[in-house]
Design an enzyme around this catalytic site. Structure first.
Site, PDB file in Angstrom:
ATOM      1  N   LYS A 121       1.068   4.350  -2.808  1.00 36.46           N
ATOM      2  CA  LYS A 121       0.831   5.757  -2.471  1.00 36.46           C
ATOM      3  C   LYS A 121       2.045   6.628  -2.792  1.00 36.46           C
ATOM      4  O   LYS A 121       1.888   7.796  -3.178  1.00 36.46           O
ATOM      5  CB  LYS A 121       0.445   5.881  -0.997  1.00 36.46           C
ATOM      6  CG  LYS A 121      -0.914   5.294  -0.658  1.00 36.46           C
ATOM      7  CD  LYS A 121      -2.062   6.131  -1.227  1.00 36.46           C
ATOM      8  CE  LYS A 121      -2.709   5.598  -2.437  1.00 36.46           C
ATOM      9  NZ  LYS A 121      -3.822   6.449  -2.935  1.00 36.46           N
ATOM     10  N   TYR A 176       0.843  -1.198   0.000  1.00 31.34           N
ATOM     11  CA  TYR A 176       0.000   0.000   0.000  1.00 31.34           C
ATOM     12  C   TYR A 176       0.879   1.249   0.000  1.00 31.34           C
ATOM     13  O   TYR A 176       0.628   2.185  -0.767  1.00 31.34           O
ATOM     14  CB  TYR A 176      -0.922   0.002   1.222  1.00 31.34           C
ATOM     15  CG  TYR A 176      -1.796   1.239   1.291  1.00 31.34           C
ATOM     16  CD1 TYR A 176      -2.819   1.442   0.369  1.00 31.34           C
ATOM     17  CD2 TYR A 176      -1.594   2.210   2.276  1.00 31.34           C
ATOM     18  CE1 TYR A 176      -3.620   2.577   0.421  1.00 31.34           C
ATOM     19  CE2 TYR A 176      -2.391   3.340   2.339  1.00 31.34           C
ATOM     20  CZ  TYR A 176      -3.394   3.524   1.399  1.00 31.34           C
ATOM     21  OH  TYR A 176      -4.173   4.657   1.458  1.00 31.34           O
TER      22      TYR A 176
END
Length: 314
Positions: free
Chosen positions: A175, A171
């Site tokens: 990002k 994740y």
């Protein structure tokens, strides 16, 4: 950094992942200022529900829903073709949709690791395919990153997590990629030149539904039961609201980057207070790895290869 909201009548805005959470709140605010809003998401049923809720919140809203699955390059191409066939300029693009930390490694329809493939590659392909319409509208493009980008790395030898999968590590990777993309898009727009404006933003700790209402949970319910999802949503909402802010407040930095006359191209915005977890919009800290121009150029080249999308105004 607040600025007086101006009318957006006559402008068209596209928000990805806008059937709930940050994307929906962003759509509500844009519609309230007169923008014609295009909601998008994977589920037609959720799309129709979101339209009803939007028109309840903003009775005068001009809005429609289009199916868009950012985990499918074919869906992105079809969606872009529908919009390009209409020929209408896009004035705002909110690259907001996201998947967060499925417990097991999942893939997009094209075989990419789900988080990198949806959060970054999906938005890279979508923005590239819509570039002519965005240029026509001299669009402001806002890509949502996260505080998680501060600890993100880009393992170019294993971007699809075939050799190592750790949910939040991937994740953070996605990002960081979002932030690198937004900043590199700004540089390329200036150099081309393309008449577009690229910025990035993050919501701080917002009580959004990203963890309990994403592709992994929708399509792989064996991993998380309905009761567990309810518990996660209830507990997560309380924790994030106590230490952060609610979803409407979380959308404020996104809206600032997207619409404020004071927002700058190539800048990054987030909440001002409590280490950027909550508060009014302000310039956010850009981690050193997001300033790496060589890494940004390499990510761009890799993204072109993986998606088959090259940027141009043709």
């Amino acid at each position: 950094m607040a600025s007086t909201p101006s009318s957006l009548i006559g402008k068209t805005a596209l928000i990805t992942g806008s059937t709930g959470g940050l994307g929906f709140e962003t759509a509500v605010s844009l519609a309230a200022r007169g923008a014609s809003v295009i909601l998008s998401g994977r589920s037609l049923e959720k799309g129709h529900t979101a339209l009803e809720q939007l028109r309840y919140r903003v009775p005068s809203a001009q809005a429609r829903f289009e199916v868009l699955d950012l985990a499918s390059l074919a869906s992105i191409a079809d969606f872009a073709e529908i919009l390009r066939a209409k020929g209408e300029p896009l004035h705002f693009l909110a690259n907001n949709a996201g998947v967060m930390a499925p417990a097991q490694r999942l893939t997009t329809k094209d075989g990419f690791e789900l988080q990198f493939g949806t959060n970054h590659l999906g938005h890279f392909a979508l923005t590239g395919r819509l570039l002519p319409l965005l240029a026509k509208g001299e669009a402001r493009i806002m890509t949502v990153s996260s505080l998680a980008a501060k600890r993100g790395t880009l393992p170019f030898g294993d971007l699809n997590a075939r050799h190592r999968y750790q949910a939040f590590e991937r994740y953070r990777q996605s990002k960081l990629a979002n932030l690198l993309f937004a900043l590199e898009l700004d540089r390329r727009a200036r150099n081309a030149p393309w008449p577009i404006h690229s910025r990035a933003a993050h919501p701080g700790w917002a009580a959004s539904n990203i963890m309990t209402n994403n592709a992994a949970l929708d399509h792989h319910s064996t991993f998380v039961t309905r009761a567990a999802r309810h518990t996660l949503r209830r507990v997560g909402w309380k924790v994030f609201t106590f230490m952060g802010q609610d979803v409407a407040q979380g959308a404020e930095p996104l809206l600032y980057a997207l619409t404020s006359s004071n927002a700058q191209d190539g800048a990054y915005y987030g909440p001002k207070d409590r280490e950027e977890r909550r508060g009014p919009p302000a310039e956010a800290f850009i981690p050193p790895q997001a300033h790496d121009l060589e890494k940004a150029r390499r990510l761009w080249t890799v993204s072109e290869t993986m998606t088959g999308v090259k940027y141009g105004l043709v």
